[in-house]
Design a protein around this motif. Sequence first.
Motif, PDB file in Angstrom:
ATOM      1  N   UNK A  51       0.973  -1.274   0.168  1.00  0.00           N
ATOM      2  CA  UNK A  51       0.105   0.441   0.601  1.00  0.00           C
ATOM      3  C   UNK A  51       0.912   1.246  -0.138  1.00  0.00           C
ATOM      4  N   UNK A  52       0.633   2.297  -0.134  1.00  0.00           N
ATOM      5  CA  UNK A  52       0.748   3.221  -0.205  1.00  0.00           C
ATOM      6  C   UNK A  52       1.076   4.689   0.248  1.00  0.00           C
ATOM      7  N   UNK A  53       2.246   5.002   1.294  1.00  0.00           N
ATOM      8  CA  UNK A  53       1.517   5.464   2.463  1.00  0.00           C
ATOM      9  C   UNK A  53       0.912   6.922   1.489  1.00  0.00           C
ATOM     10  N   UNK A  54       0.861   6.930   0.887  1.00  0.00           N
ATOM     11  CA  UNK A  54       0.273   8.537   1.142  1.00  0.00           C
ATOM     12  C   UNK A  54      -1.325   8.529   1.243  1.00  0.00           C
ATOM     13  N   UNK A  55      -1.617   6.783   1.491  1.00  0.00           N
ATOM     14  CA  UNK A  55      -3.507   6.932   1.039  1.00  0.00           C
ATOM     15  C   UNK A  55      -3.674   7.416   2.744  1.00  0.00           C
ATOM     16  N   UNK A 117       5.519  27.189  -4.749  1.00  0.00           N
ATOM     17  CA  UNK A 117       5.944  25.936  -3.040  1.00  0.00           C
ATOM     18  C   UNK A 117       4.617  25.439  -2.258  1.00  0.00           C
ATOM     19  N   UNK A 118       3.869  25.208  -2.695  1.00  0.00           N
ATOM     20  CA  UNK A 118       2.701  24.969  -1.884  1.00  0.00           C
ATOM     21  C   UNK A 118       2.945  23.504  -2.743  1.00  0.00           C
ATOM     22  N   UNK A 119       3.040  22.865  -4.341  1.00  0.00           N
ATOM     23  CA  UNK A 119       3.574  22.144  -4.196  1.00  0.00           C
ATOM     24  C   UNK A 119       4.732  20.960  -4.018  1.00  0.00           C
ATOM     25  N   UNK A 120       5.553  21.473  -3.170  1.00  0.00           N
ATOM     26  CA  UNK A 120       6.867  21.206  -3.220  1.00  0.00           C
ATOM     27  C   UNK A 120       6.383  20.484  -1.215  1.00  0.00           C
ATOM     28  N   UNK A 121       5.399  21.665  -0.755  1.00  0.00           N
ATOM     29  CA  UNK A 121       5.427  21.279   0.316  1.00  0.00           C
ATOM     30  C   UNK A 121       4.591  20.339   0.611  1.00  0.00           C
ATOM     31  N   UNK A 122       3.189  20.205  -0.015  1.00  0.00           N
ATOM     32  CA  UNK A 122       3.317  18.647  -0.570  1.00  0.00           C
ATOM     33  C   UNK A 122       3.435  17.584  -0.290  1.00  0.00           C
ATOM     34  N   UNK A 127       6.309  12.537   1.271  1.00  0.00           N
ATOM     35  CA  UNK A 127       7.373  12.060   1.729  1.00  0.00           C
ATOM     36  C   UNK A 127       7.711  11.344   3.530  1.00  0.00           C
ATOM     37  N   UNK A 128       7.309  13.193   3.976  1.00  0.00           N
ATOM     38  CA  UNK A 128       7.514  12.742   5.465  1.00  0.00           C
ATOM     39  C   UNK A 128       6.958  11.532   5.873  1.00  0.00           C
TER      40      UNK A 128
END
Length: 965
Positions: A51-55, A117-122, A127-128
């Motif tokens: 499973x992808x952690x993004x879920x 900047x918004x895309x980078x933060x997301x 990743x975190x």
Amino acid sequence: MPSESFCLAAQSRLDSKWLKTDIQLAFTRDGLCGLWNEMVKDGEIVYTGTELAQNRELPLRKDDGVDAQSGTKKEDLNDKEKKEEEETPAPVYRAKSILESWVWGRQPDVNELKECLSVLVKEQQALAVQSATTTLSALRLKQRLVILERYFIALNRTVFQENVKVKWKSSSISVPPTEKKSARPTGRGVEGLARVGSRAALSFAFAFLRRAWRSGEDADLCSELLQESLDALRALPEASLFDESTVSSVWLEVVERATRFLRSVVTGDVHGTPGTKGPGGVPLQDQHLALAILLELAVQRGTLSQMLSAILLLLQLWDSGAQETDNERSAQGTSAPLLPLLQRFQSIICSKDVPHTESDMHLLSGPLSPNESFLRYLTLPQDNELAIDLRQTAVVVMAHLDRLATPCMPPLCSSPTSHKGSLQEVIGWGLIGWKYYANVIGPIQCEGLASLGVMQVACAEKRFLILSRNGRVYTQAYNSDMLAPQLVQGLASRNIVKIAAHSDGHHYLALAATGEVYSWGCGDGGRLGHGDTVPLEEPKVISAFSGKQAGKHVVHIACGSTYSAAITAEGELYTWGRGNYGRLGHGSSEDEAIPMLVAGLKGLKVIDVACGSGDAQTLAVTENGQVWSWGDGDYGKLGRGGSDGCKTPKLIEKLQDLDVIKVRCGSQFSIALTKDGQVYSWGKGDNQRLGHGTEEHVRYPKLLEGLQGKKVIDVAAGSTHCLALTEDSEVHSWGSNDQCQHFDTLRVTKPEPTALPGLDSKHIVGIACGPAQSFAWSSCSEWSIGLRVPFVVDICSMTFEQLDLLLRQVSEGMDGTADWPPPQEKECMAVATLNLLRLQLHAAISHQVDPEFLGLGLGSVLLNSLKQTVVTLASSAGVLSTVQSAAQAVLQSGWSVLLPTAEERARALSALLPCTVSGNEVNISPGRRFMIDLLVGSLMADGGLESALNAAITAEIQDIEAKKE
């Protein structure tokens, strides 16, 4: 990095294992690993790939019916996942490409910088999260949560099974015929395959066991197979197969075949040769396991006939073992480790059987019955492996069957003129103090009220009145820890026909058959009608309605919270008490201390009136079906569209053509019942008190859609909850539920009318509501019981045959000819058998079952056998008093079946009457006198005493003449 995904596939067969697990182990490292490995080994953890952690979601738990995937499926799945991983492109980081485009290209503006900047933060957040969820601590946390979830599932299922245990009701749960017809064709093929498979599996299992026992090989495997079957049965709730309409015929066939096989095992006929001994015989341990399984299957079937069959088998096995000459073999044949079965019976309760607390022991009248005494002082051993005497086991099981049957037992008739009990059922629920667990278990039987013969209940704020069948009035406080209704002494010499109170009031009215009205309680505002405001502790007649000079014969009375009303035989309406908001209808807000005629309805014949509380409204129904209202108009409770009040009666036009017959007033709302059985409600909508599914205020009478298709014959309104009684004896309720006014303990408001479970079979004839209490009572002439009740009622020929066989066994020598005094076990068995026989006869008579269908037709062997045994026990001088009383109760309830013809009763009476030629008094035993009284009473009931006696005398003369010849 993606993490390995798994899901929970909880299997119900393992629930008992989880309930025995120490859940604290999940909070230790080694314990967590051990529990997780157990779940994987048991197939309750299914790995589904990655499973992808993004879920950021745990996978959903599988349903109980989903099995763990097989090895082949897993391999296919893994291949598929590998292929998908190869085909899945590497993650694309959009922020990186944007930044690279700016190195040699056009410089970004402010909006593009913000977007980047918004895309980078997301992306960094993703990743975190991915890193955090793939750590060892996160994985252990997931595992720990899944283990806790598994434990909760097992606990929840067990509690649910306890809550939905088979109710000891008269009728089984019915499945709509349309569903049966539609579901049957689609499942016929599957059912056929299941039947073939089950037959093959059983045949193989039985053949394997026979071969193993014959050869003496695989003994451990045989014992393991039987033990696992026994454990699985013990994990099920009792009577799970009782409602056969909800059980597949395949399973019933499996149980039937298994029962026959196990019976052959325990009787030594497994190889077709009874009594096989030696090496080819079944090991003792396996015989004990087979017996335990057989008894557990009987518990699962839950029918009285199955339980009696099991008891007769226990007695048969004990007799066979007792005849052995070898002491060791005799001991082995007369005992078995059946303690878990006895422990199970201790936990079985009947829905009518309310546990007695110390505070209500005063309700227990008379000495304890033999079986109550036996069970009270019975102490079971702690060692489950200890062998228990088979006859003792049979006695304990019979004692428990008698215990379960006792709450269903009809009361003894004072005379045999009625086939049914003369005592009614009174059920109370809500905020009631005399049963400690009342708000937990819901409705309770109020035996202390039923013994009075309730005709009406009138609820005030803190106590309620009971009008008994003989015209007496009793009072009882809601919060009393003792149900002990007190007679209202001031009315003891009066024949009271109606009583009145209000759920928010503190005063009471009583109407005598002479038309006189009595009042007592709080006197504020002149509500008692005596011309003053003095409170009264004892009822006092209202002089305005008494005496020849008054000339007013009252036929109906009603109470509001602070005022009162009465209707005369001429249809005149009188009101008195507090006059705020014009609630009295006299055109002013003045109090009236004596009854005053409502002039606005002069010329109309009033047939019903209802008085409200607080900012009160008053409703009246006239003979032409019209409804008039007056008083405070807040929330539209006067039914004319606005909130304006009025001080004189005004017509509710919306109800004009509906032919209303009854009205009720609750707290800021009104109810009307039409002749066609439809219910309308209007006024304040808070707490769903109107029953329309919303809390909106309704300013015109609105039909209660939830009662469509039902013909309502009575309604009752409490402060914020209501009851409706249909012609089918169903009781529907709606409104607030803060004090469990609707049986359940969820305390969730009930938005629309729904039937209260279990009351439809009790022949309810009356309902009443207090501020947070409800009462319902049945007819005084019926005691309801169904044709099938788990463990205690099973109306079929097999049941009567088994009761006859058991009764003949246990009653042998109890007529004083031998075995005196009989041992306690024999007394308990005899009393239990007679009580169960009485219950079967009562149920059969109540439902008008043809005796021929039960094998009890006129002149049948079974009828003659039962009659001879019961009559002997009921009339012989040497019978133990407890057994004789039980036998006499059987005759009181079932004389119309056991002694079906008047001629037979007259002949029996003639034989019992003393033969004496002198004037000396003849001593007649109590049992003989009982039979004489019973036979005379039954003949009087049929109205054919003289003709029956003449027929009997003629027959005797013919016999004498035949003997002379």
